[in-house]
Scaffold this motif. Structure first.
Motif, PDB file in Angstrom:
ATOM      1  N   GLY A  46       0.801  -1.215   0.000  1.00  0.00           N
ATOM      2  CA  GLY A  46       0.000   0.000   0.000  1.00  0.00           C
ATOM      3  C   GLY A  46       0.832   1.262   0.000  1.00  0.00           C
ATOM      4  N   VAL A  47       0.489   2.155   0.924  1.00  0.00           N
ATOM      5  CA  VAL A  47       1.139   3.459   0.991  1.00  0.00           C
ATOM      6  C   VAL A  47       2.612   3.310   1.366  1.00  0.00           C
ATOM      7  CG1 VAL A  47       1.133   5.679   2.191  1.00  0.00           C
ATOM      8  CG2 VAL A  47      -1.014   4.604   1.572  1.00  0.00           C
ATOM      9  N   GLU A  48       2.920   2.371   2.259  1.00  0.00           N
ATOM     10  CA  GLU A  48       4.314   2.183   2.668  1.00  0.00           C
ATOM     11  C   GLU A  48       5.190   1.791   1.486  1.00  0.00           C
ATOM     12  OE1 GLU A  48       4.819  -0.421   5.941  1.00  0.00           O
ATOM     13  OE2 GLU A  48       3.437   0.678   7.211  1.00  0.00           O
ATOM     14  N   GLY A  49       4.679   0.939   0.611  1.00  0.00           N
ATOM     15  CA  GLY A  49       5.445   0.548  -0.568  1.00  0.00           C
ATOM     16  C   GLY A  49       5.712   1.728  -1.478  1.00  0.00           C
ATOM     17  N   GLY A  50       4.709   2.599  -1.623  1.00  0.00           N
ATOM     18  CA  GLY A  50       4.882   3.798  -2.437  1.00  0.00           C
ATOM     19  C   GLY A  50       5.888   4.759  -1.830  1.00  0.00           C
ATOM     20  N   LEU A  51       5.860   4.915  -0.506  1.00  0.00           N
ATOM     21  CA  LEU A  51       6.820   5.798   0.159  1.00  0.00           C
ATOM     22  C   LEU A  51       8.239   5.266   0.016  1.00  0.00           C
ATOM     23  CD1 LEU A  51       4.963   6.737   3.465  1.00  0.00           C
ATOM     24  CD2 LEU A  51       5.439   8.204   1.518  1.00  0.00           C
ATOM     25  N   ILE A  52       8.386   3.963   0.122  1.00  0.00           N
ATOM     26  CA  ILE A  52       9.710   3.355  -0.037  1.00  0.00           C
ATOM     27  C   ILE A  52      10.210   3.560  -1.459  1.00  0.00           C
ATOM     28  CG2 ILE A  52      10.946   1.155  -0.073  1.00  0.00           C
ATOM     29  CD1 ILE A  52       9.135   0.302   2.277  1.00  0.00           C
ATOM     30  N   ARG A  53       9.316   3.407  -2.435  1.00  0.00           N
ATOM     31  CA  ARG A  53       9.700   3.577  -3.835  1.00  0.00           C
ATOM     32  C   ARG A  53      10.112   5.020  -4.118  1.00  0.00           C
ATOM     33  NH1 ARG A  53       5.207   1.846  -5.997  1.00  0.00           N
ATOM     34  NH2 ARG A  53       5.793  -0.289  -5.584  1.00  0.00           N
ATOM     35  N   VAL A  54       9.322   5.981  -3.637  1.00  0.00           N
ATOM     36  CA  VAL A  54       9.640   7.398  -3.862  1.00  0.00           C
ATOM     37  C   VAL A  54      10.955   7.759  -3.174  1.00  0.00           C
ATOM     38  CG1 VAL A  54       8.892   9.764  -3.343  1.00  0.00           C
ATOM     39  CG2 VAL A  54       7.256   8.116  -4.221  1.00  0.00           C
ATOM     40  N   THR A  55      11.168   7.242  -1.955  1.00  0.00           N
ATOM     41  CA  THR A  55      12.402   7.502  -1.237  1.00  0.00           C
ATOM     42  C   THR A  55      13.603   6.935  -1.987  1.00  0.00           C
ATOM     43  OG1 THR A  55      11.177   7.436   0.844  1.00  0.00           O
ATOM     44  CG2 THR A  55      13.558   7.265   0.991  1.00  0.00           C
ATOM     45  N   SER A  56      13.439   5.756  -2.565  1.00  0.00           N
ATOM     46  CA  SER A  56      14.532   5.140  -3.330  1.00  0.00           C
ATOM     47  C   SER A  56      14.868   5.960  -4.566  1.00  0.00           C
ATOM     48  CB  SER A  56      14.156   3.720  -3.740  1.00  0.00           C
ATOM     49  OG  SER A  56      13.914   2.927  -2.619  1.00  0.00           O
ATOM     50  N   VAL A  57      13.847   6.423  -5.274  1.00  0.00           N
ATOM     51  CA  VAL A  57      14.071   7.236  -6.476  1.00  0.00           C
ATOM     52  C   VAL A  57      14.755   8.554  -6.104  1.00  0.00           C
ATOM     53  CG1 VAL A  57      12.906   8.544  -8.294  1.00  0.00           C
ATOM     54  CG2 VAL A  57      12.218   6.199  -7.812  1.00  0.00           C
ATOM     55  N   LEU A  58      14.284   9.192  -5.041  1.00  0.00           N
ATOM     56  CA  LEU A  58      14.910  10.452  -4.622  1.00  0.00           C
ATOM     57  C   LEU A  58      16.342  10.223  -4.148  1.00  0.00           C
ATOM     58  CD1 LEU A  58      11.990  12.265  -2.766  1.00  0.00           C
ATOM     59  CD2 LEU A  58      13.029  12.872  -4.948  1.00  0.00           C
ATOM     60  N   GLY A  59      16.607   9.093  -3.506  1.00  0.00           N
ATOM     61  CA  GLY A  59      17.975   8.782  -3.101  1.00  0.00           C
ATOM     62  C   GLY A  59      18.887   8.594  -4.300  1.00  0.00           C
ATOM     63  N   GLY A  60      18.378   7.927  -5.335  1.00  0.00           N
ATOM     64  CA  GLY A  60      19.151   7.767  -6.565  1.00  0.00           C
ATOM     65  C   GLY A  60      19.424   9.099  -7.245  1.00  0.00           C
ATOM     66  N   LEU A  61      18.405   9.956  -7.287  1.00  0.00           N
ATOM     67  CA  LEU A  61      18.596  11.297  -7.869  1.00  0.00           C
ATOM     68  C   LEU A  61      19.591  12.114  -7.052  1.00  0.00           C
ATOM     69  CD1 LEU A  61      14.968  12.325  -8.884  1.00  0.00           C
ATOM     70  CD2 LEU A  61      16.907  11.939 -10.401  1.00  0.00           C
ATOM     71  N   PHE A  62      19.548  11.963  -5.733  1.00  0.00           N
ATOM     72  CA  PHE A  62      20.488  12.652  -4.858  1.00  0.00           C
ATOM     73  C   PHE A  62      21.927  12.282  -5.211  1.00  0.00           C
ATOM     74  CE2 PHE A  62      23.082  12.647  -1.017  1.00  0.00           C
ATOM     75  CZ  PHE A  62      22.898  13.930  -0.542  1.00  0.00           C
ATOM     76  N   MET A  63      22.180  10.980  -5.347  1.00  0.00           N
ATOM     77  CA  MET A  63      23.540  10.529  -5.681  1.00  0.00           C
ATOM     78  C   MET A  63      23.954  10.979  -7.073  1.00  0.00           C
ATOM     79  SD  MET A  63      23.884   6.770  -3.920  1.00  0.00           S
ATOM     80  CE  MET A  63      22.591   6.023  -4.867  1.00  0.00           C
ATOM     81  N   LEU A  64      23.042  10.868  -8.039  1.00  0.00           N
ATOM     82  CA  LEU A  64      23.354  11.278  -9.409  1.00  0.00           C
ATOM     83  C   LEU A  64      23.661  12.770  -9.489  1.00  0.00           C
ATOM     84  CD1 LEU A  64      23.457  10.460 -12.430  1.00  0.00           C
ATOM     85  CD2 LEU A  64      21.056  11.128 -12.536  1.00  0.00           C
ATOM     86  N   LEU A  65      22.830  13.585  -8.852  1.00  0.00           N
ATOM     87  CA  LEU A  65      23.061  15.030  -8.882  1.00  0.00           C
ATOM     88  C   LEU A  65      24.339  15.412  -8.142  1.00  0.00           C
ATOM     89  CD1 LEU A  65      19.438  16.385  -8.446  1.00  0.00           C
ATOM     90  CD2 LEU A  65      20.919  16.684 -10.424  1.00  0.00           C
ATOM     91  N   ALA A  66      24.647  14.709  -7.046  1.00  0.00           N
ATOM     92  CA  ALA A  66      25.893  14.995  -6.328  1.00  0.00           C
ATOM     93  C   ALA A  66      27.100  14.710  -7.217  1.00  0.00           C
ATOM     94  CB  ALA A  66      25.958  14.171  -5.047  1.00  0.00           C
ATOM     95  N   LEU A  67      27.052  13.606  -7.954  1.00  0.00           N
ATOM     96  CA  LEU A  67      28.143  13.289  -8.880  1.00  0.00           C
ATOM     97  C   LEU A  67      28.230  14.313 -10.010  1.00  0.00           C
ATOM     98  CD1 LEU A  67      27.828   9.410  -9.110  1.00  0.00           C
ATOM     99  CD2 LEU A  67      29.711  10.716  -8.115  1.00  0.00           C
ATOM    100  N   LEU A  68      27.089  14.689 -10.567  1.00  0.00           N
ATOM    101  CA  LEU A  68      27.090  15.666 -11.657  1.00  0.00           C
ATOM    102  C   LEU A  68      27.613  17.025 -11.201  1.00  0.00           C
ATOM    103  CD1 LEU A  68      23.738  14.851 -13.487  1.00  0.00           C
ATOM    104  CD2 LEU A  68      26.054  14.530 -14.348  1.00  0.00           C
TER     105      LEU A  68
END
Length: 74
Positions: A46-68
């Motif tokens: 449910g909602v927890e799965g969606g929050l985990i997914r959004v958090t994972s995507v934002l974490g990936g974007l965080f790392m990518l933007l930090a590298l860029l």
């Protein structure tokens, strides 16, 4: 110009990441209780799965933007 855009995006991702991490419900049971219940250890429903997914995507974007930002600022 592009560095400024990356820094603005980085700040927005940081704020979103903090927001979605704080929205998640802490698990009080611990590792042994989750293994004994027979449930999925890493899955969410449910909602927890969606929050985990959004958090994972934002974490990936965080790392990518930090590298860029590190590469572009040289």
């Amino acid at each position: 110009m592009i560095l400024t855009l990356f820094i603005i995006l980085f700040a927005l991702v940081c704020v979103g990441l903090v927001f979605f991490v704080l929205l998640q419900v802490p698990k009080q049971a611990g590792l042994s209780a989750s293994m004994a219940s027979g449930g999925s250890l890493l899955g969410g429903r449910g909602v927890e799965g969606g929050l985990i997914r959004v958090t994972s995507v934002l974490g990936g974007l965080f790392m990518l933007l930090a590298l860029l930002i590190g590469v572009v600022s040289r």
